[in-house]
Design a protein around this motif. Structure first.
Motif, PDB file in Angstrom:
ATOM      1  N   UNK A  30     100.397  68.644 -15.309  1.00  0.00           N
ATOM      2  CA  UNK A  30      99.471  69.421 -14.484  1.00  0.00           C
ATOM      3  C   UNK A  30      99.980  69.586 -13.073  1.00  0.00           C
ATOM      4  N   UNK A  31     100.575  68.507 -12.510  1.00  0.00           N
ATOM      5  CA  UNK A  31     101.125  68.590 -11.164  1.00  0.00           C
ATOM      6  C   UNK A  31     102.338  69.515 -11.137  1.00  0.00           C
ATOM      7  N   UNK A  32     103.171  69.451 -12.166  1.00  0.00           N
ATOM      8  CA  UNK A  32     104.332  70.332 -12.245  1.00  0.00           C
ATOM      9  C   UNK A  32     103.881  71.792 -12.281  1.00  0.00           C
TER      10      UNK A  32
ATOM     11  N   UNK B   1     107.519  63.468  -8.577  1.00  0.00           N
ATOM     12  CA  UNK B   1     106.370  64.080  -9.237  1.00  0.00           C
ATOM     13  C   UNK B   1     105.545  63.034  -9.978  1.00  0.00           C
ATOM     14  N   UNK B   2     106.218  62.107 -10.645  1.00  0.00           N
ATOM     15  CA  UNK B   2     105.497  61.094 -11.421  1.00  0.00           C
ATOM     16  C   UNK B   2     104.689  60.170 -10.506  1.00  0.00           C
ATOM     17  N   UNK B   3     105.291  59.776  -9.382  1.00  0.00           N
ATOM     18  CA  UNK B   3     104.568  58.896  -8.451  1.00  0.00           C
ATOM     19  C   UNK B   3     103.386  59.612  -7.818  1.00  0.00           C
ATOM     20  N   UNK B   4     103.598  60.869  -7.444  1.00  0.00           N
ATOM     21  CA  UNK B   4     102.492  61.640  -6.856  1.00  0.00           C
ATOM     22  C   UNK B   4     101.376  61.835  -7.864  1.00  0.00           C
ATOM     23  N   UNK B   5     101.735  62.096  -9.133  1.00  0.00           N
ATOM     24  CA  UNK B   5     100.715  62.288 -10.166  1.00  0.00           C
ATOM     25  C   UNK B   5      99.865  61.031 -10.324  1.00  0.00           C
ATOM     26  N   UNK B   6     100.489  59.849 -10.261  1.00  0.00           N
ATOM     27  CA  UNK B   6      99.711  58.605 -10.377  1.00  0.00           C
ATOM     28  C   UNK B   6      98.751  58.452  -9.200  1.00  0.00           C
ATOM     29  N   UNK B   7      99.212  58.747  -7.988  1.00  0.00           N
ATOM     30  CA  UNK B   7      98.356  58.626  -6.798  1.00  0.00           C
ATOM     31  C   UNK B   7      97.200  59.622  -6.865  1.00  0.00           C
ATOM     32  N   UNK B   8      97.492  60.846  -7.293  1.00  0.00           N
ATOM     33  CA  UNK B   8      96.472  61.905  -7.354  1.00  0.00           C
ATOM     34  C   UNK B   8      95.571  61.767  -8.572  1.00  0.00           C
TER      35      UNK B   8
ATOM     36  N   UNK C  36     114.313  61.744  -8.240  1.00  0.00           N
ATOM     37  CA  UNK C  36     113.047  62.313  -7.820  1.00  0.00           C
ATOM     38  C   UNK C  36     113.196  63.757  -7.411  1.00  0.00           C
ATOM     39  N   UNK C  37     112.617  64.121  -6.266  1.00  0.00           N
ATOM     40  CA  UNK C  37     112.700  65.490  -5.777  1.00  0.00           C
ATOM     41  C   UNK C  37     112.977  65.464  -4.281  1.00  0.00           C
ATOM     42  N   UNK C  38     113.569  66.541  -3.764  1.00  0.00           N
ATOM     43  CA  UNK C  38     113.716  66.738  -2.319  1.00  0.00           C
ATOM     44  C   UNK C  38     113.265  68.147  -1.980  1.00  0.00           C
TER      45      UNK C  38
ATOM     46  N   UNK D 276     101.017  69.310  -3.103  1.00  0.00           N
ATOM     47  CA  UNK D 276     102.387  69.473  -2.620  1.00  0.00           C
ATOM     48  C   UNK D 276     102.711  68.426  -1.559  1.00  0.00           C
ATOM     49  N   UNK D 277     101.757  68.170  -0.678  1.00  0.00           N
ATOM     50  CA  UNK D 277     101.954  67.160   0.359  1.00  0.00           C
ATOM     51  C   UNK D 277     102.203  65.786  -0.262  1.00  0.00           C
ATOM     52  N   UNK D 278     101.463  65.454  -1.322  1.00  0.00           N
ATOM     53  CA  UNK D 278     101.634  64.161  -1.984  1.00  0.00           C
ATOM     54  C   UNK D 278     103.009  64.054  -2.629  1.00  0.00           C
ATOM     55  N   UNK D 279     103.468  65.144  -3.237  1.00  0.00           N
ATOM     56  CA  UNK D 279     104.797  65.134  -3.851  1.00  0.00           C
ATOM     57  C   UNK D 279     105.865  64.921  -2.788  1.00  0.00           C
ATOM     58  N   UNK D 280     105.738  65.620  -1.657  1.00  0.00           N
ATOM     59  CA  UNK D 280     106.724  65.489  -0.586  1.00  0.00           C
ATOM     60  C   UNK D 280     106.737  64.074  -0.029  1.00  0.00           C
ATOM     61  N   UNK D 281     105.573  63.455   0.101  1.00  0.00           N
ATOM     62  CA  UNK D 281     105.510  62.106   0.645  1.00  0.00           C
ATOM     63  C   UNK D 281     106.068  61.067  -0.328  1.00  0.00           C
ATOM     64  N   UNK D 282     105.787  61.272  -1.604  1.00  0.00           N
ATOM     65  CA  UNK D 282     106.241  60.302  -2.601  1.00  0.00           C
ATOM     66  C   UNK D 282     107.697  60.525  -2.995  1.00  0.00           C
TER      67      UNK D 282
END
Length: 296
Positions: free
Chosen positions: A30-32, A17-24, A53-55, A8-14
């Motif tokens: 799976x992240x969704x 969802x797609x960008x966070x999934x690549x970093x993770x 993206x997301x907020x 969740x922290x990675x999603x908030x920072x990025x």
């Protein structure tokens, strides 16, 4: 749950969802699914999906604050634990009899604490047979009995012997004069020390026991009486000698004495961190160095 917070922290920072999934390095579906589990678990919507993206919702912002604080605290704890394991950082209790500690610990502790500023030491003073019942990491004890749960390492030798004030001692080597000094008494001893009673029994067998006996509860008091010139004292040789520049003299080598051994004890299942091993090795080295100057 911790992994969910990290995701969740990675999603908030990025902000995506797609960008966070690549970093993770996990799949976006799976992240969704992880975000969905969090929202169902908390019973609230955490993210608002946008075209870009997301907020975070207000509850999402609160969860992010919690995640940031919790994960930062966990990282700190992990760092401290790894430090305890591999660095010279720790806190230990050393148990020993007061009189034994009085000659063994001062010089050792002065050097040790200067060399190891991140290791904390405290003391637990008790007779040797009680030390191991206390909550200590290291016990420095006299003549320990074997114990299946304890590691025992011999440090140094000592002996309980007969001493008088040097300036009033009978002529050196004169056994009859030494016996006569004994008979005049009083004989000063620590009553709770087994070796004292053993020496008294042997003196009685050789008809050299004074009629006046002065039992004390503490070896330091026995030593104080001896330094004041009161009678003959039953003392460990190292206790008689420390800090006194040989003001007390052994009465005679042919008179009874009881040989002692001082050991380091610690639990066999002790967590042997680097700091633990540093402390143990320093105690052993100091004890064996002291043994090198032992006088029979």
């Amino acid at each position: 749950m911790l992994d969910h917070l990290r995701y969740f922290q990675a999603v908030a920072r990025c902000g995506s969802l797609s960008a966070a999934a690549r970093i993770l390095q996990i799949s976006q579906p799976g992240l969704t699914a992880v975000i969905k589990q969090l929202e169902e678990g908390f019973g609230t919507k955490l993210l608002v999906r946008l075209r870009t993206g997301v907020s975070l919702t207000s509850t999402g912002e609160e969860l992010l604050r919690f995640a940031n604080e919790s994960l930062a605290r966990l990282e700190e704890v992990e760092h401290r634990i790894k430090g305890l394991e591999s660095d010279e950082v720790g806190s230990f209790v050393i148990g020993c009899h007061e009189s034994l500690g009085a000659y063994f610990l001062p010089r050792w502790m002065t050097r040790f604490l200067e060399s190891n500023p991140r290791i904390q030491l405290s003391l637990s003073n008790a007779p040797s047979h009680v030390v191991l019942d206390a909550t200590v990491h290291f016990g420095i004890v006299v003549n320990p009995e074997p114990h299946p749960d304890l590691v025992q390492m011999k440090l140094l030798r000592d002996a309980v012997d007969l001493f008088v004030l040097a300036e009033s001692a009978p002529p050196a080597g004169d056994l009859e004069a030494a016996k006569e000094r004994l008979r005049r008494g009083p004989l000063v001893f620590a009553g709770r020390i087994l070796q004292s009673q053993q020496i008294i029994d042997q003196l009685a067998e050789m008809d050299a026991l004074p009629s006046r006996l002065l039992p004390c509860g503490d070896l330091e008091l026995v030593k104080s009486f001896a330094l004041a010139g009161l009678g003959v004292a039953v003392l460990p040789r190292r206790v008689a000698r420390y800090w006194q520049e040989r003001r007390l003299r052994r009465l005679h080598p042919a008179l009874p004495f009881i040989a002692d051994e001082i050991h380091l004890l610690f639990r066999g299942d002790a967590h042997r961190t680097r700091a633990f091993l540093t402390t143990k090795d320093a105690i052993v080295a100091h004890g064996r160095a002291l043994d090198g100057d032992y006088e029979d």
